[in-house]
Enzyme design. Structure first.
Site, PDB file in Angstrom:
ATOM      1  N   TYR A 149     -21.788  17.255   4.934  1.00 59.00           N
ATOM      2  CA  TYR A 149     -22.902  18.123   4.540  1.00 59.00           C
ATOM      3  C   TYR A 149     -22.578  18.700   3.168  1.00 59.00           C
ATOM      4  O   TYR A 149     -21.465  19.209   2.959  1.00 59.00           O
ATOM      5  CB  TYR A 149     -23.075  19.247   5.557  1.00 59.00           C
ATOM      6  CG  TYR A 149     -24.134  20.257   5.222  1.00 59.00           C
ATOM      7  CD1 TYR A 149     -23.807  21.563   4.859  1.00 59.00           C
ATOM      8  CD2 TYR A 149     -25.484  19.918   5.248  1.00 59.00           C
ATOM      9  CE1 TYR A 149     -24.782  22.493   4.545  1.00 59.00           C
ATOM     10  CE2 TYR A 149     -26.472  20.848   4.940  1.00 59.00           C
ATOM     11  CZ  TYR A 149     -26.107  22.139   4.587  1.00 59.00           C
ATOM     12  OH  TYR A 149     -27.078  23.060   4.282  1.00 59.00           O
TER      13      TYR A 149
ATOM     14  N   ASP B 274     -16.533  17.462  -2.944  1.00 57.02           N
ATOM     15  CA  ASP B 274     -17.221  18.682  -2.511  1.00 57.02           C
ATOM     16  C   ASP B 274     -16.180  19.562  -1.812  1.00 57.02           C
ATOM     17  O   ASP B 274     -15.869  19.365  -0.636  1.00 57.02           O
ATOM     18  CB  ASP B 274     -18.372  18.335  -1.568  1.00 57.02           C
ATOM     19  CG  ASP B 274     -19.068  19.590  -1.064  1.00 57.02           C
ATOM     20  OD1 ASP B 274     -20.135  19.456  -0.423  1.00 57.02           O
ATOM     21  OD2 ASP B 274     -18.547  20.700  -1.293  1.00 57.02           O
TER      22      ASP B 274
ATOM     23  N   LYS C  64     -18.146  29.514  -1.427  1.00 57.50           N
ATOM     24  CA  LYS C  64     -17.505  30.281  -0.356  1.00 57.50           C
ATOM     25  C   LYS C  64     -16.380  31.215  -0.842  1.00 57.50           C
ATOM     26  O   LYS C  64     -16.639  32.284  -1.372  1.00 57.50           O
ATOM     27  CB  LYS C  64     -17.041  29.338   0.742  1.00 57.50           C
ATOM     28  CG  LYS C  64     -18.233  28.595   1.402  1.00 57.50           C
ATOM     29  CD  LYS C  64     -17.797  27.684   2.505  1.00 57.50           C
ATOM     30  CE  LYS C  64     -18.932  26.809   2.988  1.00 57.50           C
ATOM     31  NZ  LYS C  64     -19.868  27.492   3.901  1.00 57.50           N
TER      32      LYS C  64
END
Ligand code: KE4
Length: 427
Positions: free
Chosen positions: A145, A240, A268
């Site tokens: 994702y 990623d 994050k």
């Protein structure tokens, strides 16, 4: 499931004004059933819900809370920055300090641009790769994702997988056709796609440690092959590291595996809990970005001073406290407790971990890709989840998510979690 009357009332009200009652689908608990609790406040390793229940938190707002919730250093940095204004839309020194820190910590990043989410980071990497190479096709891996980018909501993980929408409605077929999806860890599939389309591929984007279908690891040689094929065919390799960046090591997973991607997406941890993403990499590629280059990318709140202050305070604390050695020790302790609980309950479920990230799959087989992960017994996981939640331990509300430890987790916390896990497995 214990009643949570105040959370239930809040959720009913939320559903009147917010789709599904949530601002991000995975929060709706659809993967485990029941209703989400509402948070009243959070501190350290604990969350307190509207019904005044204390929960030991292993989600950590999906990764950012690596120091635990509301760390003093972050709160003080944000308050100090806020006293001088909350947003300028003009360059400020904190942006440069953040950029300098990222470039110092992640060797493959020679230049970096700040954005406001992991999605913006991966989306910008994709557009930049297509602009730099002049090619259209991209490769991603099933179950990975990368945020809700149109081109990447194809066989996606996380909430898309939990809700059975790995191929989202609203993504034009013509666009989805430019995205090739392969099973993760499948070297043969990778070789044959590059043999067939190598010269048309702008980039491969990969979570080097896929953690949006639970958590599984790259097989030895797989990422190396990815690097080799991208170099050979002139495609860009995009890591990623929105989840793994600054979580697994100062330099992210690329520091651990020793592979140098061309571009990296971050998020994050980098924001200390405030909305921050970033993308960076080779200077010759990054210089293709506007205003110097032809690839447009922008953001009103990119480099926001509060977010920069929060992120810098968090990163500096990680460096000051020798965090990664401590996180590994906590992870090992949590793993030992979980494995002992599995043994006592006579269960052979698959526990997988790297550093402070983990997943307990309700399947006995090895998990190396999405197909393996989907063999998990989701119904059994849901019962386990709610048993733990009612006993005061909050794990991610989906079998297809990873769990996170923080520096605020104590030995006592982990011993308590071990007892709760043992009870849930024996139930
Ligand atoms: P955001 O746009 O949600 O900040 O980041 C998207 C993203 C990109 N890349 C990776 C590897 C990610 O894990 C994420 C977001 N992670 C999910 C948790 N699996 C966010 C939780 C949510 O969607 O609410």
């Amino acid at each position: 499931m214990l009643p949570r009357p105040r959370s239930s009332a809040a959720f009913a009200e939320a559903k009147r004004f917010i789709p599904g009652g949530v601002n991000s689908p995975v929060r709706a608990f659809r993967g485990v059933g029941g209703e989400p609790f509402f948070v009243q406040r959070a501190s350290g390793s604990k969350i307190y819900d509207l019904d005044d229940r204390e929960l030991l938190d292993f989600v950590g707002t999906w990764g950012p809370a690596i120091l635990g919730h509301a760390p003093k250093v972050v709160l003080e940095a944000v308050a100090d920055a806020a006293s001088r204004g909350v947003s300028f839309g003009i360059p400020n020194a904190l942006e440069v300090e953040m950029a300098r820190t990222i470039c110092a910590w992640v060797p493959s990043i020679e230049k970096v641009r700040m954005v406001n989410s992991g999605t913006e980071a991966t989306m910008s990497c994709l557009r930049l790769a297509r602009g730099f190479t002049g090619r259209d096709k991209v490769i991603k891996f099933e179950g990975c994702y990368h945020g809700h980018v149109d081109s990447l909501l194809v066989k996606a993980g996380s909430g898309a997988l939990t809700h059975g929408q790995p191929d989202s409605a609203g993504v034009p077929a013509a666009l989805a056709a430019l995205t090739i999806t392969l099973p993760f860890n499948d070297a043969d599939a990778l070789r044959s796609i590059f043999a067939r389309d190598g010269k048309e591929i702008a980039a491969v984007i990969v979570e080097p440690v896929p953690a949006n279908a639970g958590l599984y690891l790259p097989k030895p040689g797989f990422l190396e092959l990815l690097r080799e094929l991208c170099t050979e065919h002139g495609a860009l390799l995009i890591f990623d590291e929105v989840m793994t960046g600054f979580r697994l090591a100062k330099g992210g997973y690329q520091e651990i595996c020793g592979i140098r991607p061309d571009l990296t997406a971050l998020g994050k941890v980098i924001g200390g809990g405030l909305p921050v993403g970033a993308f960076g990499g080779r200077a010759d590629i990054m210089d293709y970005l506007s205003p110097d280059g032809p690839v447009y990318q922008a953001g009103t709140l990119s480099g926001n001073p509060l977010a920069m202050a929060a992120g810098l305070a968090q990163l500096q604390e990680l460096e000051r406290t020798d965090a990664y050695r401590k996180l590994e020790r906590l992870g090992a302790q949590f793993e030992a407790g979980t494995r002992e609980a599995l043994l006592r309950a006579g269960k052979k479920f698959r526990f997988q971990r790297i550093g402070s990230m983990f997943c307990l799959y309700f399947t006995e087989g090895e998990v190396w890709n999405l197909e393996d992960a989907q063999r998990s017994d989701k119904a059994a996981f849901a019962l386990y989840f709610h048993h733990c939640l009612d006993a005061g331990v909050y794990f991610a509300p989906s079998q297809f998510e990873a769990g996170f430890l923080s520096l605020a987790h104590t030995t006592a916390d982990l011993e308590f979690a071990g007892h709760v896990v043992a009870g849930a497995l024996a139930a």
